[in-house]
Design a protein around this motif. Structure first.
Motif, mmCIF file in Angstrom:
data_model
loop_
_atom_site.group_PDB
_atom_site.id
_atom_site.type_symbol
_atom_site.label_atom_id
_atom_site.label_comp_id
_atom_site.label_asym_id
_atom_site.label_seq_id
_atom_site.Cartn_x
_atom_site.Cartn_y
_atom_site.Cartn_z
ATOM 1 N N UNK A 36 0.763 -0.678 0.086
ATOM 2 C CA UNK A 36 0.096 0.136 0.308
ATOM 3 C C UNK A 36 1.144 1.074 -0.367
ATOM 4 N N UNK A 37 0.210 2.529 -0.919
ATOM 5 C CA UNK A 37 1.096 3.120 -0.937
ATOM 6 C C UNK A 37 0.828 4.242 0.418
ATOM 7 N N UNK A 38 2.270 4.878 1.053
ATOM 8 C CA UNK A 38 1.778 5.875 2.274
ATOM 9 C C UNK A 38 1.016 7.043 1.745
ATOM 10 N N UNK A 39 0.472 7.387 2.908
ATOM 11 C CA UNK A 39 -0.491 9.041 2.663
ATOM 12 C C UNK A 39 0.428 10.216 2.852
ATOM 13 N N UNK A 40 0.449 11.183 2.522
ATOM 14 C CA UNK A 40 1.256 12.169 2.622
ATOM 15 C C UNK A 40 0.242 13.701 2.487
ATOM 16 N N UNK A 41 0.562 13.930 4.001
ATOM 17 C CA UNK A 41 -0.208 15.043 4.192
ATOM 18 C C UNK A 41 0.757 16.208 3.733
ATOM 19 N N UNK A 42 0.211 17.205 2.994
ATOM 20 C CA UNK A 42 0.694 18.462 3.403
ATOM 21 C C UNK A 42 0.403 19.936 3.912
ATOM 22 N N UNK A 43 0.940 20.391 5.000
ATOM 23 C CA UNK A 43 -0.554 20.975 6.091
ATOM 24 C C UNK A 43 0.490 22.467 6.116
ATOM 25 N N UNK A 44 -0.357 23.454 5.896
ATOM 26 C CA UNK A 44 0.083 25.061 6.497
ATOM 27 C C UNK A 44 -1.847 25.169 7.015
ATOM 28 N N UNK A 45 -1.341 26.830 7.582
ATOM 29 C CA UNK A 45 -2.660 27.786 8.252
ATOM 30 C C UNK A 45 -4.313 26.942 7.381
ATOM 31 N N UNK A 46 -3.667 27.771 6.040
ATOM 32 C CA UNK A 46 -5.124 28.070 5.599
ATOM 33 C C UNK A 46 -5.539 27.052 4.509
ATOM 34 N N UNK A 47 -4.723 26.349 3.874
ATOM 35 C CA UNK A 47 -4.917 25.337 2.441
ATOM 36 C C UNK A 47 -4.996 25.826 1.473
ATOM 37 N N UNK A 90 -2.280 28.039 -0.188
ATOM 38 C CA UNK A 90 -1.996 28.155 -1.476
ATOM 39 C C UNK A 90 -0.592 27.103 -2.029
ATOM 40 N N UNK A 91 0.482 27.300 -0.368
ATOM 41 C CA UNK A 91 1.494 25.794 -0.371
ATOM 42 C C UNK A 91 0.733 24.659 -0.536
ATOM 43 N N UNK A 92 0.387 24.283 0.415
ATOM 44 C CA UNK A 92 0.469 22.882 0.724
ATOM 45 C C UNK A 92 -0.963 22.379 -0.593
ATOM 46 N N UNK A 93 -1.754 23.731 -0.932
ATOM 47 C CA UNK A 93 -2.267 22.947 -1.909
ATOM 48 C C UNK A 93 -1.670 22.963 -3.640
ATOM 49 N N UNK A 94 -0.249 23.638 -3.780
ATOM 50 C CA UNK A 94 0.449 23.306 -4.544
ATOM 51 C C UNK A 94 0.987 21.620 -4.812
ATOM 52 N N UNK A 95 1.161 21.696 -3.026
ATOM 53 C CA UNK A 95 2.238 20.639 -3.155
ATOM 54 C C UNK A 95 1.181 18.989 -3.209
ATOM 55 N N UNK A 96 -0.023 19.275 -2.575
ATOM 56 C CA UNK A 96 -1.525 18.596 -3.287
ATOM 57 C C UNK A 96 -0.915 17.900 -5.059
ATOM 58 N N UNK A 97 -1.264 19.016 -5.742
ATOM 59 C CA UNK A 97 -1.111 18.620 -7.099
ATOM 60 C C UNK A 97 0.164 18.582 -7.755
ATOM 61 N N UNK A 98 1.215 18.659 -6.782
ATOM 62 C CA UNK A 98 2.508 17.876 -7.705
ATOM 63 C C UNK A 98 2.691 16.683 -6.888
ATOM 64 N N UNK A 99 2.185 16.293 -5.898
ATOM 65 C CA UNK A 99 2.490 15.363 -6.027
ATOM 66 C C UNK A 99 1.347 14.525 -6.713
ATOM 67 N N UNK A 100 0.211 14.737 -6.764
ATOM 68 C CA UNK A 100 -0.537 13.846 -7.173
ATOM 69 C C UNK A 100 0.122 13.430 -8.857
ATOM 70 N N UNK A 101 0.545 14.813 -10.087
ATOM 71 C CA UNK A 101 1.265 14.280 -10.941
ATOM 72 C C UNK A 101 2.871 13.742 -11.278
ATOM 73 N N UNK A 102 3.661 14.059 -10.347
ATOM 74 C CA UNK A 102 4.630 13.492 -9.888
ATOM 75 C C UNK A 102 5.176 12.332 -9.163
ATOM 76 N N UNK A 103 4.111 12.114 -8.452
ATOM 77 C CA UNK A 103 4.570 10.510 -7.007
ATOM 78 C C UNK A 103 3.291 10.242 -6.875
ATOM 79 N N UNK A 104 2.400 10.070 -8.137
ATOM 80 C CA UNK A 104 1.369 9.549 -7.549
ATOM 81 C C UNK A 104 1.568 8.296 -7.946
ATOM 82 N N UNK A 105 2.572 7.927 -8.284
ATOM 83 C CA UNK A 105 3.636 5.662 -7.644
ATOM 84 C C UNK A 105 3.840 5.553 -6.869
#
Length: 137
Positions: free
Chosen positions: A1-12, A14-29
């Motif tokens: 099973x693939x680990x679950x990664x949470x990108x966290x910041x206060x307001x969710x 900007x940065x955490x949203x960009x990280x989620x998008x790029x995580x899905x794009x480049x590391x979903x494997x």
């Protein structure tokens, strides 16, 4: 099973949203990507949306929303904080690290582009560590 990664910041928004998008794009494997914060904004930062769409062709407003920590799975394996400058939210996990990224909100496009490229590099490094070292497993 693939680990679950949470990108966290206060307001969710900007940065955490960009990280989620790029995580899905480049590391979903390698891992599942989520983002959340202790507060939410009605919309994802519009400069972040525009920059991510222009560089990567990802429309974050179609695929993501601003979420609270309670809105993501409870069994997170890796927590990545963005560099909150305040008390970052705590989530139990097997691994935790802070990426120390300055919030580009309200700044020029080049700040958003630099932040996006830095997040891309960090996502790729995290992907490598998950696949090669079993981080979070």
């Amino acid at each position: 099973m693939k680990p679950k990664v949470a990108f966290i910041c206060v307001h969710n928004s900007c940065r955490s949203q960009m990280a989620e998008a790029l995580g899905k794009q480049f590391a979903s494997d390698a891992f599942e990507s989520y983002s959340a914060g202790t507060e939410t904004k009605p919309r994802i930062n519009q400069d972040a949306v525009r920059i991510i769409k222009s560089i990567y062709g990802i429309d974050m407003e179609e695929t993501q929303t601003s979420k609270l920590i309670d809105d993501i799975p409870k069994d997170i394996d890796i927590v990545i904080t963005m560099g909150c400058n305040v008390e970052c939210p705590y989530l139990p996990s097997k691994h935790r690290e802070d990426w120390g990224l300055d919030d580009p909100s309200g700044k020029e496009d080049n700040e958003f582009i630099t932040t996006a490229r830095t997040i891309e590099q960090k996502v790729m490094d995290l992907r490598r560590r998950v696949l090669e070292e079993g981080l979070g497993q």
